[in-house]
Design an enzyme around this catalytic site. Structure first.
Site, PDB file in Angstrom:
ATOM      1  N   GLY A  26      45.083 -46.027 -40.983  1.00 36.01           N
ATOM      2  CA  GLY A  26      45.411 -44.829 -40.221  1.00 36.01           C
ATOM      3  C   GLY A  26      46.492 -45.039 -39.179  1.00 36.01           C
ATOM      4  O   GLY A  26      46.716 -44.193 -38.324  1.00 36.01           O
ATOM      5  N   GLU A  79      40.846 -54.014 -46.731  1.00 37.83           N
ATOM      6  CA  GLU A  79      41.460 -53.066 -45.814  1.00 37.83           C
ATOM      7  C   GLU A  79      41.646 -53.718 -44.450  1.00 37.83           C
ATOM      8  O   GLU A  79      40.699 -53.772 -43.644  1.00 37.83           O
ATOM      9  CB  GLU A  79      40.565 -51.827 -45.648  1.00 37.83           C
ATOM     10  CG  GLU A  79      40.307 -51.093 -46.940  1.00 37.83           C
ATOM     11  CD  GLU A  79      40.008 -49.608 -46.703  1.00 37.83           C
ATOM     12  OE1 GLU A  79      40.690 -48.783 -47.322  1.00 37.83           O
ATOM     13  OE2 GLU A  79      39.128 -49.292 -45.889  1.00 37.83           O
ATOM     14  N   ASN A 115      39.254 -41.902 -50.028  1.00 37.15           N
ATOM     15  CA  ASN A 115      38.221 -41.856 -48.990  1.00 37.15           C
ATOM     16  C   ASN A 115      38.604 -40.730 -48.031  1.00 37.15           C
ATOM     17  O   ASN A 115      39.506 -40.890 -47.214  1.00 37.15           O
ATOM     18  CB  ASN A 115      38.156 -43.206 -48.256  1.00 37.15           C
ATOM     19  CG  ASN A 115      37.149 -43.171 -47.128  1.00 37.15           C
ATOM     20  OD1 ASN A 115      36.383 -42.206 -46.986  1.00 37.15           O
ATOM     21  ND2 ASN A 115      37.136 -44.219 -46.314  1.00 37.15           N
ATOM     22  N   TRP A 116      37.895 -39.624 -48.165  1.00 43.23           N
ATOM     23  CA  TRP A 116      38.232 -38.469 -47.308  1.00 43.23           C
ATOM     24  C   TRP A 116      37.697 -38.624 -45.894  1.00 43.23           C
ATOM     25  O   TRP A 116      37.977 -37.794 -45.040  1.00 43.23           O
ATOM     26  CB  TRP A 116      37.686 -37.179 -47.946  1.00 43.23           C
ATOM     27  CG  TRP A 116      38.467 -36.714 -49.139  1.00 43.23           C
ATOM     28  CD1 TRP A 116      39.675 -37.178 -49.567  1.00 43.23           C
ATOM     29  CD2 TRP A 116      38.096 -35.669 -50.060  1.00 43.23           C
ATOM     30  NE1 TRP A 116      40.080 -36.495 -50.693  1.00 43.23           N
ATOM     31  CE2 TRP A 116      39.121 -35.573 -51.012  1.00 43.23           C
ATOM     32  CE3 TRP A 116      36.996 -34.835 -50.173  1.00 43.23           C
ATOM     33  CZ2 TRP A 116      39.089 -34.643 -52.058  1.00 43.23           C
ATOM     34  CZ3 TRP A 116      36.945 -33.916 -51.219  1.00 43.23           C
ATOM     35  CH2 TRP A 116      37.986 -33.823 -52.148  1.00 43.23           C
ATOM     36  N   LYS A 117      36.862 -39.634 -45.670  1.00 45.88           N
ATOM     37  CA  LYS A 117      36.273 -39.846 -44.335  1.00 45.88           C
ATOM     38  C   LYS A 117      35.603 -38.545 -43.870  1.00 45.88           C
ATOM     39  O   LYS A 117      35.044 -37.830 -44.705  1.00 45.88           O
ATOM     40  CB  LYS A 117      37.352 -40.358 -43.368  1.00 45.88           C
ATOM     41  CG  LYS A 117      38.104 -41.563 -43.956  1.00 45.88           C
ATOM     42  CD  LYS A 117      38.977 -42.290 -42.987  1.00 45.88           C
ATOM     43  CE  LYS A 117      39.620 -43.489 -43.690  1.00 45.88           C
ATOM     44  NZ  LYS A 117      40.402 -44.333 -42.790  1.00 45.88           N
ATOM     45  N   GLU A 173      35.283 -48.526 -40.427  1.00 43.14           N
ATOM     46  CA  GLU A 173      34.892 -47.531 -39.417  1.00 43.14           C
ATOM     47  C   GLU A 173      33.375 -47.529 -39.234  1.00 43.14           C
ATOM     48  O   GLU A 173      32.885 -47.295 -38.130  1.00 43.14           O
ATOM     49  CB  GLU A 173      35.436 -46.150 -39.817  1.00 43.14           C
ATOM     50  CG  GLU A 173      36.946 -46.093 -39.610  1.00 43.14           C
ATOM     51  CD  GLU A 173      37.698 -45.197 -40.573  1.00 43.14           C
ATOM     52  OE1 GLU A 173      37.083 -44.352 -41.239  1.00 43.14           O
ATOM     53  OE2 GLU A 173      38.942 -45.360 -40.658  1.00 43.14           O
ATOM     54  N   SER A 187      47.023 -47.286 -44.986  1.00 42.98           N
ATOM     55  CA  SER A 187      48.299 -46.572 -44.985  1.00 42.98           C
ATOM     56  C   SER A 187      49.013 -46.605 -46.339  1.00 42.98           C
ATOM     57  O   SER A 187      50.246 -46.705 -46.396  1.00 42.98           O
ATOM     58  CB  SER A 187      49.214 -47.084 -43.860  1.00 42.98           C
ATOM     59  OG  SER A 187      48.582 -46.895 -42.603  1.00 42.98           O
ATOM     60  N   HIS A 204      32.665 -49.892 -44.871  1.00 45.97           N
ATOM     61  CA  HIS A 204      33.987 -49.503 -44.380  1.00 45.97           C
ATOM     62  C   HIS A 204      34.134 -49.946 -42.926  1.00 45.97           C
ATOM     63  O   HIS A 204      33.177 -49.915 -42.160  1.00 45.97           O
ATOM     64  CB  HIS A 204      34.175 -47.981 -44.508  1.00 45.97           C
ATOM     65  CG  HIS A 204      35.593 -47.589 -44.264  1.00 45.97           C
ATOM     66  ND1 HIS A 204      36.113 -47.458 -42.998  1.00 45.97           N
ATOM     67  CD2 HIS A 204      36.620 -47.355 -45.117  1.00 45.97           C
ATOM     68  CE1 HIS A 204      37.403 -47.141 -43.098  1.00 45.97           C
ATOM     69  NE2 HIS A 204      37.735 -47.072 -44.369  1.00 45.97           N
ATOM     70  N   GLY A 241      43.152 -43.276 -47.566  1.00 41.42           N
ATOM     71  CA  GLY A 241      42.586 -42.367 -46.577  1.00 41.42           C
ATOM     72  C   GLY A 241      43.456 -41.128 -46.418  1.00 41.42           C
ATOM     73  O   GLY A 241      43.415 -40.202 -47.231  1.00 41.42           O
ATOM     74  N   GLY A 242      44.282 -41.125 -45.393  1.00 39.26           N
ATOM     75  CA  GLY A 242      45.059 -39.937 -45.023  1.00 39.26           C
ATOM     76  C   GLY A 242      45.812 -39.295 -46.176  1.00 39.26           C
ATOM     77  O   GLY A 242      45.777 -38.064 -46.351  1.00 39.26           O
TER      78      GLY A 242
HETATM   79  P1  13P Z   1      44.520 -44.682 -44.390  1.00 39.56           P
HETATM   80  O1  13P Z   1      45.038 -44.590 -45.793  1.00 39.56           O
HETATM   81  O2  13P Z   1      44.462 -43.344 -43.695  1.00 39.56           O
HETATM   82  O3  13P Z   1      45.206 -45.751 -43.596  1.00 39.56           O
HETATM   83  O4  13P Z   1      42.975 -45.129 -44.494  1.00 39.56           O
HETATM   84  C1  13P Z   1      42.655 -46.228 -45.263  1.00 39.56           C
HETATM   85  C2  13P Z   1      41.183 -46.295 -45.393  1.00 39.56           C
HETATM   86  O5  13P Z   1      40.471 -46.585 -44.449  1.00 39.56           O
HETATM   87  C3  13P Z   1      40.586 -45.975 -46.698  1.00 39.56           C
HETATM   88  O6  13P Z   1      39.239 -46.307 -46.726  1.00 39.56           O
END
Ligand code: 13P
Length: 252
Positions: free
Chosen positions: A173, A167, A10-12, A97, A212, A95, A233-234
């Protein structure tokens, strides 16, 4: 029941289309059809580019959201037919967010998930509790409400078409990863909720952990019995790190 491991990036709101190209230059040559199913979820404006470049490769592509109507006066939204038209395979839905910052509700998700399935897109439904909900021992009631409401309108026959990502919001994050016990416990709880819909189909549903995930902790998390993959994510912004997480998935 063996479930093929599933690792999604997930590149957000990261990467322009040109930056996505640079990622693909490094990442695509390393991917083979063996091992985990790999899915990239780029932001809207890189989606078509990534879908075009991944066509004919083992790597699949999903959006980060989708609306439940096909067309109409819904400014700013993107529909299932639009995604299918550019070769997208699925969509992240719900998600945290989107729930936290953009007003995504379980009621809307109860329409989005069946819409995706009906259109032939794979929904990656995200669920998870906040820190405050965990501290007040509400994790299970939050997960029950999210899973049961968001999946309420799908046909039980379609249950295995859904991918669920657990999640915990407090682990996203933050560098705080759920412990293997916490992650397994919640994913097992989610599978038990699915068993209440259909014990057989519940065994086929891929449940991912997200929060994470890094090359250093992926192997341990992905080996847990009810965790079938990761939503990253990251660490998915870097082709080598994401490739290492994909490689950490156990053989089917
Ligand atoms: P991180 O891996 O940056 O914690 O993000 C997780 C996430 O929200 C994937 O959708």
């Amino acid at each position: 029941m063996s479930r093929r491991p599933y690792v999604a990036a997930n590149w957000k709101m990261n990467k322009t289309a040109s930056e996505a190209d640079e990622f693909l230059d490094a990442f695509l040559p390393t991917q083979t059809a063996d091992g985990a199913e790999v899915v990239l979820c780029p932001p809207w404006l890189a989606l078509q580019r990534v879908a075009e470049r991944c066509a004919g490769t083992p790597v699949r592509v999903a959006a980060q959201n989708m609306f439940y109507e096909d067309s109409g006066a819904f400014t700013g939204e993107v529909s299932a037919p639009m995604l299918l038209d550019i070769g997208v395979d699925g969509a992240i839905l719900g998600h945290s967010e989107r729930r936290q910052f953009f007003g995504e509700t379980d009621e809307a998700l109860a329409r989005k998930v069946p819409k995706a399935i009906e259109a032939g897109l794979e929904p990656i439904l995200c669920v998870g509790e906040t820190q405050a909900e965990r501290e007040s021992n509400d994790t299970e009631s939050v997960l029950s409400h999210q899973v049961l409401t968001d999946l309420a309108e799908i046909h039980t026959d379609d249950l295995a078409k859904v991918v669920i990502a657990y999640e915990p919001v407090w682990a996203i994050g933050t560098g705080l990863t759920a412990t293997p016990d916490q992650a397994q416990e919640s994913c097992e709880f989610i599978r038990n909720l699915l068993r209440s819909r259909d014990p057989h189909k519940a065994e086929q549903v891929r449940i991912l952990y997200g929060g994470s995930v890094k090359p250093g902790n992926a192997e341990e998390l992905l080996a847990l019995p009810d965790i079938d993959g990761a939503l990253v994510g990251g660490a998915a912004l870097d082709p080598a790190d994401f490739g290492a997480i994909v490689a950490a998935a156990p053989a089917e």
